[in-house]
Design a protein around this motif. Structure first.
Motif, short mmCIF file in Angstrom:
data_model
loop_
_atom_site.label_atom_id
_atom_site.label_comp_id
_atom_site.label_asym_id
_atom_site.label_seq_id
_atom_site.Cartn_x
_atom_site.Cartn_y
_atom_site.Cartn_z
N ASP A 205 187.78 -75.74 -23.84
CA ASP A 205 186.08 -74.61 -23.44
C ASP A 205 186.37 -73.81 -24.74
O ASP A 205 185.33 -73.63 -24.95
CB ASP A 205 186.29 -74.09 -22.03
CG ASP A 205 185.64 -74.97 -21.11
OD1 ASP A 205 185.17 -75.49 -21.34
OD2 ASP A 205 186.87 -74.74 -19.93
N ALA A 209 182.69 -74.02 -26.19
CA ALA A 209 182.28 -73.45 -26.71
C ALA A 209 181.75 -72.85 -28.10
O ALA A 209 180.76 -72.75 -28.74
CB ALA A 209 182.73 -72.03 -26.23
N PHE A 212 179.82 -76.20 -29.25
CA PHE A 212 178.18 -75.56 -28.41
C PHE A 212 177.36 -74.92 -30.11
O PHE A 212 176.29 -74.58 -29.56
CB PHE A 212 178.76 -74.96 -27.21
CG PHE A 212 177.34 -74.59 -25.93
CD1 PHE A 212 176.46 -75.70 -25.80
CD2 PHE A 212 176.87 -73.60 -25.98
CE1 PHE A 212 174.94 -75.54 -24.87
CE2 PHE A 212 175.74 -72.70 -24.73
CZ PHE A 212 174.75 -73.93 -24.67
N LEU A 280 177.49 -67.03 -22.70
CA LEU A 280 177.47 -68.07 -23.11
C LEU A 280 176.57 -69.37 -21.80
O LEU A 280 175.98 -70.19 -21.88
CB LEU A 280 179.23 -68.68 -22.86
CG LEU A 280 180.09 -69.69 -22.91
CD1 LEU A 280 179.10 -70.07 -25.06
CD2 LEU A 280 181.15 -69.06 -23.40
N GLN A 281 177.46 -68.56 -20.39
CA GLN A 281 177.13 -69.32 -19.11
C GLN A 281 174.85 -69.30 -19.28
O GLN A 281 174.11 -70.25 -18.79
CB GLN A 281 177.34 -69.12 -17.88
CG GLN A 281 178.95 -69.23 -17.72
CD GLN A 281 179.03 -68.43 -16.44
OE1 GLN A 281 179.17 -67.53 -16.52
NE2 GLN A 281 179.80 -69.65 -15.35
N TYR A 285 176.63 -73.20 -21.06
CA TYR A 285 177.54 -73.81 -21.61
C TYR A 285 178.04 -74.54 -20.04
O TYR A 285 177.88 -73.52 -19.08
CB TYR A 285 178.53 -73.74 -22.48
CG TYR A 285 179.77 -73.55 -22.52
CD1 TYR A 285 179.57 -75.10 -23.14
CD2 TYR A 285 180.58 -72.87 -22.27
CE1 TYR A 285 180.85 -75.50 -23.38
CE2 TYR A 285 181.76 -74.05 -21.73
CZ TYR A 285 181.82 -75.23 -22.49
OH TYR A 285 183.39 -75.31 -23.10
#
Length: 303
Positions: A205, A209, A212, A280-281, A285
């Motif tokens: 992740d 990330a 992303f 991030l969320q 992501y």
């Protein structure tokens, strides 16, 4: 994209470079030694030197360089090495990107620059997102200066995101290697009270990330790179013990940790952050390993 990576030989960098190439990106690795391959380019962050053409046509820089933070006392010489290695590397790429913008102002550019959740200091039980203020211990002050060193790039119009990373979970990570060895001897256990939060993130992740964020054009500023479910130390060591099929029945007294590790022990072992990846969320992501057991299973399975 054409992407330059510093710290490409480290834990994160060595996994990131092949992942970026698999995505179809052209990757340049910035190295301090004499280049050995066509994709390597020499730089000298200690003297703030990098060839003027190296970053001129890159679309992105992922800056991961810096002396590793190890579980040891913070002597004055070690503090200086941690600080200067980060300020020199970050300042060098930030200034070079600013110069590249001046030479070709129409090309969009992004800088993803390493930082750490240590920015917040010990936050106790408080849920900590990217809006939280900096802490006051050495690592918090280091992270604040580290992030500020990206200012030349941001002022030049580069999209800058500072990656406040938690404890990276991977077989090759120092934390997993050290604790895994201790637990396999049957001597592992919670540290201090075990109530302090240890924010973690799987290596998959961490890499996911970064990939992303390279194209998340509306995300800039600090981004917590942590798993969505931070856990207390007692839960962390329990899950690690289960992952290596050993008990976790020998707690380590706080006084022993303070004596052995000094400020590092107080801030990074007995203290912690209940850090969550809010930005991030919110950007969309989706985590490969949303919980610690799945991250540990992926890290410790036989390869």
């Amino acid at each position: 994209m054409k992407i330059a990576v510093t710290g490409a030989s480290g834990l994160i960098g060595s996994a990131l470079v092949p992942a970026l190439r698999a995505d179809g990106h052209e990757v340049l690795r910035l190295v301090r030694r004499t280049p050995r391959t066509a994709d390597e380019h020499r730089w000298d962050p200690h003297h703030r030197q990098i060839g003027p053409a190296v970053l001129r046509d890159v679309d992105a820089v992922v800056n991961l360089a810096g002396t590793p933070i190890q579980p040891r006392p913070f002597t004055e010489a070690y503090r200086q090495a941690l600080l200067t290695s980060r300020l020199d590397s970050t300042g060098t790429v930030s200034e070079a990107l600013a110069a590249a913008v001046a030479a070709e102002p129409t090309r969009p550019r992004v800088l993803l620059s390493a930082s750490a959740v240590g920015y917040y200091g010990d936050t106790g039980d408080r849920v900590t997102d990217e809006q939280a203020p900096p802490g006051e211990d050495f690592l918090a002050r280091l992270c604040a200066q580290w992030e500020e060193a990206t200012r030349p790039a941001a002022d030049a119009g580069v999209r800058v995101a500072t990656l406040r990373t938690g404890l990276v979970i991977d077989r090759g990570a120092m934390l997993v290697k050290v604790l895994g060895t201790v637990f396999r001897t049957g001597l592992g256990g919670r540290m201090g009270t075990g109530r302090q939060f240890w924010p973690w993130v799987s290596l998959a992740d961490e890499i996911g990330a970064i990939r992303f964020l390279l194209t998340a054009d509306d995300v800039s500023g600090p981004v917590n790179l942590t798993g969505p479910e931070p856990v207390r130390n007692a839960e962390f060591v329990r899950d690690l013990a289960r992952a290596v099929h050993r008990p976790a029945v020998f707690p380590v007294p706080a006084v022993a940790i303070r004596l052995a590790l000094g400020e590092f022990g107080r801030s990074s072992v007995l203290g912690g952050q209940r850090a969550v990846p809010a930005r991030l969320q919110a950007a969309g992501y989706r985590f490969t390993h949303p919980d610690l057991p799945s991250a540990l299973h992926a890290a410790l399975r036989r390869r």
